[in-house]
Design a protein around this motif. Sequence first.
Motif, PDB file in Angstrom:
ATOM      1  N   PHE A 127       0.834  -1.208   0.000  1.00  0.00           N
ATOM      2  CA  PHE A 127       0.000   0.000   0.000  1.00  0.00           C
ATOM      3  C   PHE A 127       0.871   1.262   0.000  1.00  0.00           C
ATOM      4  O   PHE A 127       0.682   2.180  -0.811  1.00  0.00           O
ATOM      5  CB  PHE A 127      -0.922  -0.021   1.221  1.00  0.00           C
ATOM      6  CG  PHE A 127      -1.913   1.105   1.229  1.00  0.00           C
ATOM      7  CD1 PHE A 127      -3.101   1.032   0.496  1.00  0.00           C
ATOM      8  CD2 PHE A 127      -1.660   2.268   1.926  1.00  0.00           C
ATOM      9  CE1 PHE A 127      -3.996   2.072   0.486  1.00  0.00           C
ATOM     10  CE2 PHE A 127      -2.557   3.323   1.918  1.00  0.00           C
ATOM     11  CZ  PHE A 127      -3.730   3.214   1.203  1.00  0.00           C
ATOM     12  N   PHE A 135      -1.273  -7.526  -4.541  1.00  0.00           N
ATOM     13  CA  PHE A 135      -2.050  -8.004  -3.380  1.00  0.00           C
ATOM     14  C   PHE A 135      -2.461  -9.483  -3.575  1.00  0.00           C
ATOM     15  O   PHE A 135      -2.293 -10.322  -2.679  1.00  0.00           O
ATOM     16  CB  PHE A 135      -3.288  -7.109  -3.213  1.00  0.00           C
ATOM     17  CG  PHE A 135      -4.269  -7.636  -2.194  1.00  0.00           C
ATOM     18  CD1 PHE A 135      -4.025  -7.498  -0.841  1.00  0.00           C
ATOM     19  CD2 PHE A 135      -5.435  -8.288  -2.591  1.00  0.00           C
ATOM     20  CE1 PHE A 135      -4.929  -7.992   0.097  1.00  0.00           C
ATOM     21  CE2 PHE A 135      -6.330  -8.787  -1.660  1.00  0.00           C
ATOM     22  CZ  PHE A 135      -6.068  -8.620  -0.313  1.00  0.00           C
ATOM     23  N   VAL A 165      -7.304  -3.849   3.597  1.00  0.00           N
ATOM     24  CA  VAL A 165      -7.182  -3.004   2.393  1.00  0.00           C
ATOM     25  C   VAL A 165      -8.299  -1.968   2.376  1.00  0.00           C
ATOM     26  O   VAL A 165      -8.068  -0.765   2.102  1.00  0.00           O
ATOM     27  CB  VAL A 165      -7.213  -3.889   1.119  1.00  0.00           C
ATOM     28  CG1 VAL A 165      -7.344  -3.024  -0.130  1.00  0.00           C
ATOM     29  CG2 VAL A 165      -5.959  -4.723   1.052  1.00  0.00           C
TER      30      VAL A 165
END
Lengths: 347, 312
Positions: free
Chosen positions: B192, B229, B300
């Motif tokens: 991220f 991811f 997330v």
Amino acid sequence: MDFELEPTLESIVQQDTLKWIFVGGKGGVGKTTTSSSIAVQLALNHPNDQFLLISTDPAHNLSDAFCQKFGKDARKVDGLSNLSCMEIDPEAAMSDLQQQAQQYNNDPNDPLKSMMNDMTGSIPGIDEALSFMEVLKHIKSQKVDENDDKDKISYRTIIFDTAPTGHTLRFLQLPSTLQKLLSKFQALSGKFGPMMSMLGGGNQQEMFDKLNEVQKNVTEVNEQFTNPDLTTFVCVCISEFLSLYETERMIQELMSYNMDVNSIVVNQLLFADDDEKPCKRCVSRWKMQKKYLDQMAELYEDYHLVKMPLLGTEIRGVENLKKFSKFLLTPYDPKVNGDLVTSLEEK
Amino acid sequence: MSDSPSISAEERKRILRERRAAKMAKGNATSRLNTILTQGNSVKDVSSVKSVLDQEPTGATATTTGNHDLDPDHHDIEGFINTPGINASNDSVALSNSEDIDEMFKKIFGGQVPGNGTDGAGSEDPLAQMMKMFSQPGAGTGTNTPFSEDPFSAQPEEFKYQQQLVQYNTYRHQVWKFRFLAVRYFALLANFIYHFYIIGDSISFASSSHQFIRELIPVEPARSFFTLFSTIEVVIIASYYFLGTKEGFFSTATSNNFVVKLLDMGSMVLPQLQQFKTIAVRLLGYYELLAVLLGDLSLVVVLFGLHSVLGN
């Protein structure tokens, strides 16, 4: 007190109570001829009763002895309407049983099945017992008349021509072992019954039932086979060292099972003393035979020691068996009955 | 040599039987065999044989014959046939067999135990555990057999060990779970933060509740984030599954699950339920993997939420 024991099987043939007669000995000593002869004499002496002669030797010779094809089911002997014969292989009966079990339960990973296999492998004599139970079940299914009781044996006496292996009757030592084993199992069944039921889906109950049935049958058979009024064992041998040694061992083993042995048939004797033109080989062999006969006379003075001659031809067919078997009831005298050696019809 | 006329045929047979038995008793059976061997065998120095009738009784059935008259002709002979040499041979065989029965049971049930109880699914097989329990020898004296009055009291050490083993497996499960959690969070945050700083502008890597804004945002940065991811998730979940199966902590976790316990209880009444237990155990394992994925997705979502709130 001394008893003069007649050298014949008359006591066996005339005994009304006998249900089972086993005939056994080493291979090649004439078991089939002797068992056939006993069966023929029983049939001739009791024309109103039915007799069954069974071969449990995988190398079946009854068909050969009677010149008639016999199979798994009892079949009457041509020329002797009250004598039937059948040839059963106990091993085959056992594998039939296993195949049935396999059809019923074909899961190779079933722990109960594997446990059963381990168990049968661990108890001495259970193989023989199961085999014999199958044979007995088959005998019970053989009926002389259609109206005969389903659970009752239709024959007055059953004569077994046993296999030469020594452990045919080893299962006679089984009941007490099986009893203890079953009581353990029953205790276990009571304690873990519901849990076992959960795991085995109810199969274990059938296993217990089967073991119970085996135990009941073995006990029942054991009671009959160790009762001298109902069962006797006739040992067959020839007058040679190994045969004598094996006969003595067999008698001792049978005694350890509490089984009655009171008769010994010595086959293939040459009686060469009275030959008009004696052959050297026969004389020499007869000398050897006499040596062992003397030893037998000493060892088996309390037994019926029946001496049977070696004939010129093979003893095949009902008529020849009738002629030969006569000497199971009347001692063979080479001077008087010498013509028997050459008088048999060749088949 | 004369027969006694007063004796019946039955009596005569009985006496003869007893005489035959008498001649085999007291080691005579062995001596008879040896006589035959001595007189007939071609190998003279043959080692002597022992008759089956003269095998040593192994237990307490060996009784003394006392002062019984061993004359085979004597009528008072019943006691004689009770000597160990004759009929007791059967009893002794039976007795030794009975002593061997426990050993035999141990062998039978011992053969059913598939593993050492720590091998994942195998250790969960209740039958295997039961067989193992049965196969445990009696404590101390050896008289307390698996089939004695209370088989469950046979081996307290064993049960204590099993208990400790379960505790240890649970602990290891927690440790691995924590390690994976740390790795997962670290990987996710790195992913991220990397995209957050690399992309730079506040529109390209941000969520929005307005559709027209979302349509303005280039697709590529978000796709790159989600590709990474997904890769991380696949690697982590696969490693977690592999380790869980290898180390066996999945089974420990699932066996404590109330669904499995419920099935165990239910199968006491309805045995057919047992077959659903394997499926339940497997589904519970997959559920744990799904939980990992859902947990990461939640993180997330939270991160994008924070970014959208703080970024504006």
